[in-house]
Motif scaffolding. Structure first.
Motif, mmCIF file in Angstrom:
data_model
loop_
_atom_site.group_PDB
_atom_site.id
_atom_site.type_symbol
_atom_site.label_atom_id
_atom_site.label_comp_id
_atom_site.label_asym_id
_atom_site.label_seq_id
_atom_site.Cartn_x
_atom_site.Cartn_y
_atom_site.Cartn_z
ATOM 1 N N LEU A 50 3.309 -2.564 -8.646
ATOM 2 C CA LEU A 50 3.634 -1.935 -7.406
ATOM 3 C C LEU A 50 4.307 -2.585 -6.378
ATOM 4 C CD1 LEU A 50 0.478 0.316 -7.153
ATOM 5 C CD2 LEU A 50 2.762 1.170 -7.733
ATOM 6 N N LEU A 51 3.618 -3.990 -6.424
ATOM 7 C CA LEU A 51 4.373 -5.085 -5.576
ATOM 8 C C LEU A 51 5.627 -5.453 -5.945
ATOM 9 C CD1 LEU A 51 1.166 -7.383 -5.258
ATOM 10 C CD2 LEU A 51 2.229 -6.069 -3.464
ATOM 11 N N ALA A 52 6.085 -5.360 -7.266
ATOM 12 C CA ALA A 52 7.476 -5.555 -7.579
ATOM 13 C C ALA A 52 8.100 -4.427 -7.281
ATOM 14 C CB ALA A 52 7.493 -5.775 -9.047
ATOM 15 N N GLY A 53 7.851 -3.317 -7.314
ATOM 16 C CA GLY A 53 8.493 -2.360 -6.680
ATOM 17 C C GLY A 53 8.784 -2.136 -5.068
ATOM 18 N N VAL A 54 7.854 -2.610 -4.549
ATOM 19 C CA VAL A 54 7.879 -2.673 -3.099
ATOM 20 C C VAL A 54 8.797 -3.686 -2.783
ATOM 21 C CG1 VAL A 54 6.560 -2.978 -0.860
ATOM 22 C CG2 VAL A 54 5.770 -1.554 -2.626
ATOM 23 N N GLU A 55 8.686 -4.791 -3.460
ATOM 24 C CA GLU A 55 9.642 -6.293 -2.947
ATOM 25 C C GLU A 55 10.892 -5.883 -3.530
ATOM 26 O OE1 GLU A 55 7.305 -9.189 -4.583
ATOM 27 O OE2 GLU A 55 5.939 -8.975 -3.110
ATOM 28 N N ASN A 60 20.327 0.238 -6.084
ATOM 29 C CA ASN A 60 20.509 1.151 -7.623
ATOM 30 C C ASN A 60 19.276 1.192 -8.239
ATOM 31 O OD1 ASN A 60 23.369 0.965 -6.791
ATOM 32 N ND2 ASN A 60 23.805 -0.759 -8.090
ATOM 33 N N ALA A 61 18.281 -0.039 -8.197
ATOM 34 C CA ALA A 61 17.163 0.250 -9.049
ATOM 35 C C ALA A 61 16.402 1.450 -8.486
ATOM 36 C CB ALA A 61 16.645 -1.098 -8.997
ATOM 37 N N LYS A 62 16.338 1.311 -7.114
ATOM 38 C CA LYS A 62 15.127 2.357 -6.477
ATOM 39 C C LYS A 62 15.983 3.739 -6.461
ATOM 40 C CE LYS A 62 13.384 -1.058 -2.809
ATOM 41 N NZ LYS A 62 12.822 -1.099 -1.394
ATOM 42 N N GLU A 63 17.069 3.933 -6.563
ATOM 43 C CA GLU A 63 17.720 5.198 -6.723
ATOM 44 C C GLU A 63 17.520 5.638 -8.004
ATOM 45 O OE1 GLU A 63 19.724 8.907 -6.476
ATOM 46 O OE2 GLU A 63 18.786 7.529 -4.711
ATOM 47 N N SER A 64 17.341 4.864 -9.160
ATOM 48 C CA SER A 64 17.108 5.030 -10.696
ATOM 49 C C SER A 64 15.656 5.579 -10.446
ATOM 50 C CB SER A 64 17.468 3.954 -11.216
ATOM 51 O OG SER A 64 17.049 4.038 -12.796
ATOM 52 N N TRP A 65 14.728 4.689 -9.974
ATOM 53 C CA TRP A 65 13.412 5.022 -10.002
ATOM 54 C C TRP A 65 12.913 6.329 -9.285
ATOM 55 C CZ3 TRP A 65 11.536 -0.284 -7.389
ATOM 56 C CH2 TRP A 65 11.982 -1.181 -8.376
ATOM 57 N N ARG A 66 13.976 6.761 -8.420
ATOM 58 C CA ARG A 66 13.494 8.031 -7.515
ATOM 59 C C ARG A 66 14.069 9.058 -8.412
ATOM 60 N NH1 ARG A 66 16.117 11.899 -5.645
ATOM 61 N NH2 ARG A 66 18.165 10.979 -6.471
ATOM 62 N N LYS A 67 15.239 8.807 -9.503
ATOM 63 C CA LYS A 67 15.780 10.038 -10.057
ATOM 64 C C LYS A 67 14.627 10.390 -11.259
ATOM 65 C CE LYS A 67 20.461 9.661 -9.401
ATOM 66 N NZ LYS A 67 21.883 9.375 -9.781
#
Length: 100
Positions: A50-55, A60-67
């Motif tokens: 979770l910390l790695a995701g927030v940081e 592009n990575a965040k959009e991929s995670w959102r999808k």
């Protein structure tokens, strides 16, 4: 003559509502962890993930995670979805959390 407002009662009602919303958010977060199977991870590993995701600053990575997240919720929202054994709890958890 108008009746004066009871500010104390209104403030208490707002405080109670805020507490209820925080409790519901916490419950839904726990349901999400269980529905995704993340409850099988050690707590330190889950916290690190979770910390790695927030940081992470990569859009592009965040959009991929959102999808992926959107696809997960679409899968679990349908009866008989292919999300595994936890799909029923995720679908019912969203509906049950809305009722007081």
């Amino acid at each position: 003559m108008r009746k004066p407002r009871d500010f104390d009662a209104e403030l208490k009602a707002l405080t109670d509502r805020a507490k209820h919303l925080k409790d519901r958010k916490l419950q839904q977060l726990g349901e999400l962890v269980i529905a995704t199977g993340a409850d099988a991870l050690p707590i330190e590993q889950l916290a690190g993930l979770l910390l790695a995701g927030v940081e992470n600053k990569e859009s592009n990575a965040k959009e991929s995670w959102r999808k992926r997240g959107a696809a997960f919720f679409q899968r679990t929202a349908r009866p008989g979805g292919s999300a595994g054994e936890h799909s029923g709890s995720a679908a019912s958890g969203n509906g049950s959390a809305q009722s007081p």
